[in-house]
Design a protein around this motif. Structure first.
Motif, PDB file in Angstrom:
ATOM      1  N   GLU A   1       0.816  -1.208   0.000  1.00  0.00           N
ATOM      2  CA  GLU A   1       0.000   0.000   0.000  1.00  0.00           C
ATOM      3  C   GLU A   1       0.851   1.260   0.000  1.00  0.00           C
ATOM      4  OE1 GLU A   1      -3.980  -1.712   2.280  1.00  0.00           O
ATOM      5  OE2 GLU A   1      -2.376  -0.787   3.441  1.00  0.00           O
ATOM      6  N   LEU A   2       2.111   1.158   0.388  1.00  0.00           N
ATOM      7  CA  LEU A   2       3.006   2.316   0.335  1.00  0.00           C
ATOM      8  C   LEU A   2       3.188   2.795  -1.101  1.00  0.00           C
ATOM      9  CD1 LEU A   2       5.766   1.210   2.880  1.00  0.00           C
ATOM     10  CD2 LEU A   2       3.865   2.770   3.280  1.00  0.00           C
ATOM     11  N   LEU A   3       3.118   1.876  -2.057  1.00  0.00           N
ATOM     12  CA  LEU A   3       3.225   2.262  -3.458  1.00  0.00           C
ATOM     13  C   LEU A   3       2.018   3.080  -3.899  1.00  0.00           C
ATOM     14  CD1 LEU A   3       4.633  -1.038  -4.986  1.00  0.00           C
ATOM     15  CD2 LEU A   3       5.813   1.153  -4.871  1.00  0.00           C
ATOM     16  N   THR A   4       0.848   2.738  -3.385  1.00  0.00           N
ATOM     17  CA  THR A   4      -0.338   3.505  -3.706  1.00  0.00           C
ATOM     18  C   THR A   4      -0.236   4.910  -3.133  1.00  0.00           C
ATOM     19  OG1 THR A   4      -1.545   1.421  -3.524  1.00  0.00           O
ATOM     20  CG2 THR A   4      -2.849   3.419  -3.717  1.00  0.00           C
ATOM     21  N   VAL A   5       0.323   5.033  -1.928  1.00  0.00           N
ATOM     22  CA  VAL A   5       0.562   6.345  -1.341  1.00  0.00           C
ATOM     23  C   VAL A   5       1.556   7.134  -2.193  1.00  0.00           C
ATOM     24  CG1 VAL A   5       1.453   7.550   0.694  1.00  0.00           C
ATOM     25  CG2 VAL A   5       0.038   5.513   0.983  1.00  0.00           C
ATOM     26  N   ASN A   6       2.589   6.449  -2.667  1.00  0.00           N
ATOM     27  CA  ASN A   6       3.579   7.110  -3.517  1.00  0.00           C
ATOM     28  C   ASN A   6       2.952   7.598  -4.819  1.00  0.00           C
ATOM     29  OD1 ASN A   6       6.475   7.764  -3.981  1.00  0.00           O
ATOM     30  ND2 ASN A   6       6.237   6.349  -5.693  1.00  0.00           N
ATOM     31  N   LEU A   7       2.039   6.829  -5.363  1.00  0.00           N
ATOM     32  CA  LEU A   7       1.342   7.246  -6.579  1.00  0.00           C
ATOM     33  C   LEU A   7       0.515   8.499  -6.314  1.00  0.00           C
ATOM     34  CD1 LEU A   7       0.525   6.686  -9.513  1.00  0.00           C
ATOM     35  CD2 LEU A   7      -1.311   5.236  -8.632  1.00  0.00           C
ATOM     36  N   ALA A   8      -0.146   8.553  -5.159  1.00  0.00           N
ATOM     37  CA  ALA A   8      -0.934   9.731  -4.805  1.00  0.00           C
ATOM     38  C   ALA A   8      -0.043  10.958  -4.637  1.00  0.00           C
ATOM     39  CB  ALA A   8      -1.723   9.466  -3.522  1.00  0.00           C
ATOM     40  N   VAL A   9       1.142  10.768  -4.042  1.00  0.00           N
ATOM     41  CA  VAL A   9       2.091  11.879  -3.881  1.00  0.00           C
ATOM     42  C   VAL A   9       2.521  12.418  -5.243  1.00  0.00           C
ATOM     43  CG1 VAL A   9       4.403  12.493  -3.081  1.00  0.00           C
ATOM     44  CG2 VAL A   9       2.906  11.119  -1.621  1.00  0.00           C
ATOM     45  N   ALA A  10       2.837  11.509  -6.174  1.00  0.00           N
ATOM     46  CA  ALA A  10       3.255  11.935  -7.508  1.00  0.00           C
ATOM     47  C   ALA A  10       2.129  12.659  -8.237  1.00  0.00           C
ATOM     48  CB  ALA A  10       3.716  10.726  -8.316  1.00  0.00           C
ATOM     49  N   ASP A  11       0.911  12.151  -8.117  1.00  0.00           N
ATOM     50  CA  ASP A  11      -0.217  12.768  -8.811  1.00  0.00           C
ATOM     51  C   ASP A  11      -0.524  14.154  -8.266  1.00  0.00           C
ATOM     52  OD1 ASP A  11      -0.483  10.608 -10.461  1.00  0.00           O
ATOM     53  OD2 ASP A  11      -2.102   9.665  -9.329  1.00  0.00           O
ATOM     54  N   ILE A  12      -0.556  14.282  -6.945  1.00  0.00           N
ATOM     55  CA  ILE A  12      -0.863  15.584  -6.365  1.00  0.00           C
ATOM     56  C   ILE A  12       0.303  16.550  -6.567  1.00  0.00           C
ATOM     57  CG2 ILE A  12       0.003  15.261  -3.997  1.00  0.00           C
ATOM     58  CD1 ILE A  12      -2.619  16.491  -3.016  1.00  0.00           C
ATOM     59  N   GLY A  13       1.538  16.022  -6.613  1.00  0.00           N
ATOM     60  CA  GLY A  13       2.687  16.868  -6.908  1.00  0.00           C
ATOM     61  C   GLY A  13       2.606  17.442  -8.308  1.00  0.00           C
ATOM     62  N   MET A  14       2.167  16.630  -9.253  1.00  0.00           N
ATOM     63  CA  MET A  14       2.007  17.107 -10.625  1.00  0.00           C
ATOM     64  C   MET A  14       0.942  18.193 -10.698  1.00  0.00           C
ATOM     65  SD  MET A  14       1.036  14.927 -14.062  1.00  0.00           S
ATOM     66  CE  MET A  14       2.624  14.110 -14.146  1.00  0.00           C
ATOM     67  N   ALA A  15      -0.169  17.983 -10.000  1.00  0.00           N
ATOM     68  CA  ALA A  15      -1.263  18.949 -10.048  1.00  0.00           C
ATOM     69  C   ALA A  15      -0.854  20.292  -9.447  1.00  0.00           C
ATOM     70  CB  ALA A  15      -2.484  18.396  -9.310  1.00  0.00           C
TER      71      ALA A  15
ATOM     72  N   SER B   1       5.099   8.231 -11.668  1.00  0.00           N
ATOM     73  CA  SER B   1       3.790   7.579 -11.666  1.00  0.00           C
ATOM     74  C   SER B   1       3.817   6.293 -12.478  1.00  0.00           C
ATOM     75  CB  SER B   1       2.737   8.533 -12.239  1.00  0.00           C
ATOM     76  OG  SER B   1       2.583   9.666 -11.424  1.00  0.00           O
ATOM     77  N   MET B   2       4.443   6.351 -13.649  1.00  0.00           N
ATOM     78  CA  MET B   2       4.490   5.177 -14.518  1.00  0.00           C
ATOM     79  C   MET B   2       5.260   4.024 -13.870  1.00  0.00           C
ATOM     80  SD  MET B   2       5.453   5.147 -18.564  1.00  0.00           S
ATOM     81  CE  MET B   2       4.396   6.573 -18.785  1.00  0.00           C
ATOM     82  N   MET B   3       6.412   4.343 -13.269  1.00  0.00           N
ATOM     83  CA  MET B   3       7.206   3.299 -12.635  1.00  0.00           C
ATOM     84  C   MET B   3       6.535   2.774 -11.362  1.00  0.00           C
ATOM     85  SD  MET B   3       9.493   3.059 -14.855  1.00  0.00           S
ATOM     86  CE  MET B   3      10.390   1.735 -14.031  1.00  0.00           C
ATOM     87  N   THR B   4       5.786   3.638 -10.671  1.00  0.00           N
ATOM     88  CA  THR B   4       5.045   3.183  -9.494  1.00  0.00           C
ATOM     89  C   THR B   4       3.947   2.217  -9.891  1.00  0.00           C
ATOM     90  OG1 THR B   4       5.489   5.264  -8.338  1.00  0.00           O
ATOM     91  CG2 THR B   4       3.682   3.919  -7.503  1.00  0.00           C
ATOM     92  N   LEU B   5       3.220   2.541 -10.964  1.00  0.00           N
ATOM     93  CA  LEU B   5       2.200   1.629 -11.473  1.00  0.00           C
ATOM     94  C   LEU B   5       2.816   0.298 -11.882  1.00  0.00           C
ATOM     95  CD1 LEU B   5       0.156   4.118 -13.667  1.00  0.00           C
ATOM     96  CD2 LEU B   5      -0.665   2.964 -11.607  1.00  0.00           C
ATOM     97  N   CYS B   6       3.990   0.363 -12.487  1.00  0.00           N
ATOM     98  CA  CYS B   6       4.683  -0.857 -12.898  1.00  0.00           C
ATOM     99  C   CYS B   6       5.070  -1.693 -11.680  1.00  0.00           C
ATOM    100  CB  CYS B   6       5.914  -0.493 -13.719  1.00  0.00           C
ATOM    101  SG  CYS B   6       6.854  -1.911 -14.322  1.00  0.00           S
ATOM    102  N   ALA B   7       5.611  -1.038 -10.652  1.00  0.00           N
ATOM    103  CA  ALA B   7       6.003  -1.748  -9.434  1.00  0.00           C
ATOM    104  C   ALA B   7       4.794  -2.365  -8.744  1.00  0.00           C
ATOM    105  CB  ALA B   7       6.729  -0.790  -8.487  1.00  0.00           C
ATOM    106  N   MET B   8       3.682  -1.634  -8.714  1.00  0.00           N
ATOM    107  CA  MET B   8       2.458  -2.174  -8.102  1.00  0.00           C
ATOM    108  C   MET B   8       1.993  -3.420  -8.843  1.00  0.00           C
ATOM    109  SD  MET B   8       0.447   1.417  -7.418  1.00  0.00           S
ATOM    110  CE  MET B   8      -1.038   0.641  -6.820  1.00  0.00           C
ATOM    111  N   ALA B   9       2.047  -3.387 -10.163  1.00  0.00           N
ATOM    112  CA  ALA B   9       1.615  -4.539 -10.946  1.00  0.00           C
ATOM    113  C   ALA B   9       2.502  -5.749 -10.687  1.00  0.00           C
ATOM    114  CB  ALA B   9       1.621  -4.186 -12.436  1.00  0.00           C
ATOM    115  N   VAL B  10       3.821  -5.520 -10.642  1.00  0.00           N
ATOM    116  CA  VAL B  10       4.754  -6.628 -10.422  1.00  0.00           C
ATOM    117  C   VAL B  10       4.547  -7.229  -9.027  1.00  0.00           C
ATOM    118  CG1 VAL B  10       7.179  -7.216 -10.143  1.00  0.00           C
ATOM    119  CG2 VAL B  10       6.471  -5.762 -12.039  1.00  0.00           C
TER     120      VAL B  10
END
Length: 303
Positions: free
Chosen positions: A25-39, A76-85
């Protein structure tokens, strides 16, 4: 607004139950950080430039915008990749092996993702690759036109495309197809058990989640990749500004719906989000779920 509100809810939920977070779940948090950072770092400047009908700030702000976009985009892309793996490994491993994915392991992985993203974002600043304005003039990104005009630009774009786009995308698709196949096989093995209705619901739910994650990711970025490819092999003047603008906006929209894709299927996080109280006294509305106990397969997916 949707990106900031959605990802803020994700981060608030994570902070509230920080001690109970599972390592993936830490990866999901990291994805949220990247998304909100971009915004926060990019969207205000792009919106102001749109109202101005021209880019604001000159070359310095253009390089800043492109760097932030590349940094958070690759992250974001690499986080999604890590989550999938990780989800693929957990789904196809025994419970004892899945427990080997500890929080420290995921923290190291997250650190690597940020360093990897930062490296690619900095490379154009040190001489490999270039940043430049988009064809529609109110956004900046990698200078795709340099693919033919410069051997430097050619090698950078080719390497970036393979290592930051094609390879992660193929990995994501392969992992979720593997998960869907695993769930399908598990469902076939319990067809003759009395709990067929629950198994059918579980298979539908998990398959839907895998499809939403894969299709959502690919559909949001494929139009932008297609427009970028066109600008590589053709003059940017050959496309109308609206044709290059819409794919860019559609790609950025992924930051808004990612939190919903990953949290709407988690009973635990949905329950925590429903308990979050907004400053106006309203509660965050989410879909209600049944209170049935989770099966071992769903618990394995949650892990």
């Amino acid at each position: 607004i949707l990106t900031i509100l959605g990802n803020s809810a994700v981060l608030a939920t994570a902070v509230k139950r920080a001690s109970l977070l599972k390592s993936p779940e830490l990866l999901t948090v990291n994805l949220a950080v990247a998304d909100i950072g971009m915004a926060i770092s990019m969207y205000p400047l792009a919106i102001a430039s749109a109202w101005n009908h021209a880019w604001l700030g000159g070359d310095a702000s253009c390089i800043y915008y492109a760097l932030m976009g590349f940094l958070f985009g690759v992250c974001s892309m690499m986080t999604l990749c890590a989550m999938a793996v990780i989800r693929f490994l957990v789904t196809n491993s025994s419970k004892s092996n899945s427990n080997k994915i500890t929080k420290n392991t995921v923290r190291i992985l997250i650190t690597f993702i940020w360093l990897y993203s930062l490296l690619w974002a900095i490379l154009p600043l040190v001489g490999w690759g270039y940043y430049g304005p988009e064809p529609f003039g109110i956004s900046c990104t990698i200078a795709w036109s340099k693919f033919h005009n410069s051997s430097n630009g050619f090698s950078f774009i080719l390497s970036m495309f393979l290592l930051c786009t094609v390879l992660p995308a193929l990995t994501i698709v392969a992992c979720y197809l593997g998960i869907a196949w695993k769930v399908h096989k598990a469902y076939q093995e319990i067809q003759h058990i009395d709990r067929i209705p629950n198994a059918a619901k579980l298979e539908k739910k998990l398959t839907l989640m895998a499809v939403l994650i894969s299709v959502g990711f690919l559909s949001s970025w494929t139009p932008y990749a297609a427009a970028s490819f066109w600008s590589i092999f053709n003059s940017s003047d050959s496309l109308q500004p609206i044709v290059t603008l819409l794919p860019c906006l559609f790609a950025k929209s992924s930051t808004a719906y990612n939190p919903f894709i990953y949290y709407i299927f988690s009973k635990t996080f949905r329950r925590e989000i429903k308990q979050l109280q907004c400053c106006c006294g309203w509660r965050v509305p989410f879909f209600s779920t049944d209170s049935s106990a989770e099966s071992p397969v769903s618990m394995m997916w949650s892990g």
